[in-house]
Design an enzyme around this catalytic site. Structure first.
Site, PDB file in Angstrom:
ATOM      1  N   GLU A 100      -1.292   7.409  -1.886  1.00 54.86           N
ATOM      2  CA  GLU A 100      -2.569   6.717  -2.101  1.00 54.86           C
ATOM      3  C   GLU A 100      -2.544   5.278  -1.577  1.00 54.86           C
ATOM      4  O   GLU A 100      -2.554   4.309  -2.361  1.00 54.86           O
ATOM      5  CB  GLU A 100      -2.941   6.732  -3.585  1.00 54.86           C
ATOM      6  N   GLU A 120      -4.003  16.199  -5.485  1.00 53.24           N
ATOM      7  CA  GLU A 120      -3.861  16.055  -6.940  1.00 53.24           C
ATOM      8  C   GLU A 120      -5.181  16.478  -7.572  1.00 53.24           C
ATOM      9  O   GLU A 120      -6.234  15.982  -7.183  1.00 53.24           O
ATOM     10  CB  GLU A 120      -3.572  14.599  -7.338  1.00 53.24           C
TER      11      GLU A 120
HETATM   12  C1  GAL Z   1      -3.165   9.116  -8.835  1.00 47.63           C
HETATM   13  C2  GAL Z   1      -1.737   8.903  -8.378  1.00 47.63           C
HETATM   14  C3  GAL Z   1      -0.753   9.649  -9.247  1.00 47.63           C
HETATM   15  C4  GAL Z   1      -1.086   9.454 -10.687  1.00 47.63           C
HETATM   16  C5  GAL Z   1      -2.480   9.914 -10.947  1.00 47.63           C
HETATM   17  C6  GAL Z   1      -2.897   9.824 -12.391  1.00 47.63           C
HETATM   18  O1  GAL Z   1      -3.975   8.063  -8.455  1.00 47.63           O
HETATM   19  O2  GAL Z   1      -1.567   9.310  -7.043  1.00 47.63           O
HETATM   20  O3  GAL Z   1       0.538   9.186  -8.966  1.00 47.63           O
HETATM   21  O4  GAL Z   1      -0.924   8.119 -11.028  1.00 47.63           O
HETATM   22  O5  GAL Z   1      -3.351   9.124 -10.209  1.00 47.63           O
HETATM   23  O6  GAL Z   1      -4.220  10.263 -12.579  1.00 47.63           O
END
Ligand code: GAL
Length: 653
Positions: free
Chosen positions: A153, A325
């Site tokens: 990110e 994710e």
């Molecule tokens: C994203 C990040 C992850 C984790 C996640 C939590 O922004 O890539 O590492 O922190 O959020 O929601």
């Protein structure tokens, strides 16, 4: 172009983000078995593990990672390995303390969380290259590793832009390359205004910490430079991975509602665009109305995930994208963090499938009971008992198995978005809360409520095959878009501020819409932003927030009761003179949709559609049951026409 196992033509895969370093080694094999039982075939690891991979400078500990990968491989999982450059270890920061980013107020962004580096710091860039090389040499040809993720990110926690001395030095070099001599820069930026002229590039500082606003041309140059630094940082890793990991996809995971760098530029260097989908966190954190925040608190606004799916699919000419994710339950990082309605994890998964995702990877396998994210859900609770997300992932896996490959997303509406549009509206908003990104979102949302399929495309994208092209707000219009539009026979809608600035942030001599005047023969004589309540009322709509005053040869189409013109047309082109959003935008886009002869639907509140191949996917984001309108035909493959809350119905034919 790499197109290995993940490429389209195969059914969408499911995966999970896993941190073996959080758990005792004795647990790994059982975890891997349970992942496979849940219908997962991919596992994403490693992106924050630098201090474990290299506990002392130059001393690598590969043993644990070798064994973790081997365990996952034995279970039949394909591994996506991340480079750990988002989390440089303490020893590295202590060796070069000036590698940290500096915020706009001049404060260092210190060690103790993550992303504490400046993209312009040459010493850190070299360290990032070194650790990437070490990983790529060890695992580049490993049979279990199907893809790589660069960093994590870019820009998260507001880190793409740094005001460090390294950034200042690099900015000066960038300026020399762009302007060649300082007189050209002075002329381009209009620096005779307020005695801002420079005698050499060495005199140019960063645009923060000025008494009042700095020259917007200076800001725009700095935003472009900062974006280019992200691109260069990423490219350095991609080159290493290309050389050492042939046949593996290289991916980076983008974020939601984030424009600090040009994602189209980064996407050009990778194989597949990832993005991290947290619909509930985004609803709560971003500028949705209090009513929407409540109505969709457990579902997420119906267009949040879809907007980003279509935005990121459009970042690559081959349309390859993943959800890197996926929110599996409550997150920890917004002001309020509710749990999803039962069924939403499955719904989000299938919505990604309908938009052509190759992979949805849940974040994360098991909730870690320590450190910053201890209240963030996983598919398992900290005690290893299944959390609600696990059964929903399994249910989605079963749906995917029944449906097979999703089919190509339909090509109907092209919505043009450019990152510098959002930089320009942020640098010189002229009115509170007027952002090109949100203009794009509101136009997208309006059309999605009509059941349209929308591609969000960059300005160079071919418009062949589309019936409607919408340009919500594009202050700087590149030549490639002008050329594409000249040969486009479909309907066009141009939003306010489009063509209102040159590449150097000046009003064009011919006035807005500048280079678009070939299509729309008008001149914007002056603009206004309107405070809340200062509106012009038309039949069923209002002009709010912004008004372009126009003269020229177009025909007034949307006229308020007091005679103020909200929308113009000329041939197949419409011009929306008010800020996008609300009933006026619905009316203008509705008229253009009808003229484009696109099929549209009167959808109940919270119901959304997406076509892929011969299938229609329907999603119920509302908290009550809704019926599919009769206008939506086809044989039901999954679900029913009366969709319960969080229900999905897939039809064929
Ligand atoms: C994203 C990040 C992850 C984790 C996640 C939590 O922004 O890539 O590492 O922190 O959020 O929601």
């Amino acid at each position: 172009m790499n197109r290995p196992a993940e490429a389209s033509g195969t059914a969408m895969r499911l995966g999970v983000c896993y941190y073996p370093e959080h758990w005792p080694e004795a647990q790994w094999a059982d975890d891997a078995t349970r992942m496979v039982e849940a219908g997962l075939s991919r596992v994403r690891i490693g992106e924050f593990a630098w201090s474990l991979i290299e506990p002392e400078p130059g001393t690598y500990d590969w043993g644990w990672l070798d064994r973790a990968i081997a365990t996952l491989e034995r279970a039949g999982l394909g591994v996506i390995l991340g480079t750990p450059t988002a989390t440089p270890p303490k020893w590295l920061v202590d060796r070069m303390p000036d590698m940290v980013a500096i915020d706009a107020e001049g404060r260092p962004r210190g060690f103790g969380s993550r992303r504490h580096y400046c993209f312009s710091h040459a010493g850190y860039r070299a360290e990032a290259v070194r650790i990437t090389q070490a990983l790529a040499h060890r695992y580049g040809q490993h049979p279990a590793i199907v893809a790589w993720q660069t960093d994590n990110e870019y820009g998260c926690h507001d880190t793409a832009i740094s005001y460090s001395s390294a950034a200042r030095a690099a900015f000066r070099v960038w300026l020399v390359a762009r302007y060649d001599d300082v007189a050209t820069l002075n002329a381009a930026w209009g620096n005779r205004f307020w005695s801002m002229e420079y005698r050499s590039f060495a005199e140019v500082d960063l645009p923060n910490l000025t008494v009042t606003e700095a020259n917007p041309a200076h800001w725009l140059a700095f935003r472009r430079f900062s974006s280019d630094q992200v691109v260069a940082f990423n490219r350095a890793q991609v080159e290493i991975l290309r050389a050492n990991a042939p046949g593996r996809d290289v991916m980076h995971n983008f974020m939601g509602f984030f424009t600090q760098f040009d994602h189209h530029d980064v996407a050009a260097d990778i194989d597949v665009v990832g993005w991290d989908s947290y619909p509930l966190g985004f609803l709560d954190s971003f500028r949705f109305s209090p009513e929407d925040k409540l109505a969709y608190a457990r579902q997420g606004h119906p267009d949040i995930a879809a907007f980003h799916h279509d935005l990121y699919r459009g970042c690559r000419p081959d349309g390859r994208w993943w959800v890197a994710e996926q929110q599996p339950g409550p997150v920890n990082w917004s002001a309020h963090n509710p749990a999803p309605l039962p069924g939403m994890v499955r719904l989000w998964t299938l919505e990604a499938m309908a938009h052509g995702a190759e992979l949805v990877s849940y974040f994360r396998w098991r909730q870690f009971p320590q450190a910053q994210e201890q209240n963030h859900a996983g598919l398992l609770r900290p005690d290893s008992v299944a959390a609600p997300g696990l059964a929903e992932a399994r249910a989605a896996a079963d749906d995917i198995a029944r449906l097979g490959p999703a089919g190509e997303p339909a090509r109907k509406v092209a919505l043009v978005f450019a990152y510098d549009a959002d930089w320009i509206t942020a640098i010189q908003p002229q009115g509170k809360g007027l952002s090109a990104l949100w203009a794009a979102f509101d136009c997208y949302s309006s059309m999605r409520r009509m059941g349209l399929d929308i591609d969000i495309v960059p300005s160079g994208h071919s418009l062949d095959g589309y019936a409607l092209c919408v340009i919500p707000c594009l202050p700087h219009v590149p030549d490639n878009l002008v050329r594409e539009l000249a040969g486009f026979a479909g309907q066009v809608v141009i939003g306010p501020r489009s063509g209102s600035r040159t590449a150097e942030f000046a009003i064009p001599p011919e006035l807005a819409p500048g280079v678009l005047q070939g299509l729309m023969p008008i001149r914007v004589t002056h603009v206004e932003s309107l405070p809340p309540g200062l509106i012009h009322v038309g039949p069923g709509w209002t002009i709010e927030r912004w008004l372009d005053h126009v003269e020229g040869d177009a025909t007034a189409e949307f006229i308020a009761d007091d005679g103020t013109v909200a929308g113009w047309y000329h041939g197949n082109v419409r011009y929306l003179a008010a800020w996008p959003g609300g009933a006026l935008t619905d009316a203008v886009l509705g008229r253009a949709t009808a003229d484009a002869r696109l099929e549209w639907h009167a959808l109940p509140e919270g119901l959304r559609l997406r076509r892929a191949g011969s299938r229609t996917f329907a999603f119920n984001y509302s908290a009550r049951a809704v019926e599919l309108p009769d206008s939506v035909g086809g044989n039901v493959l999954i679900g029913e026409r009366l969709l319960p809350p969080a229900g999905v119905c897939v039809l064929d034919g």
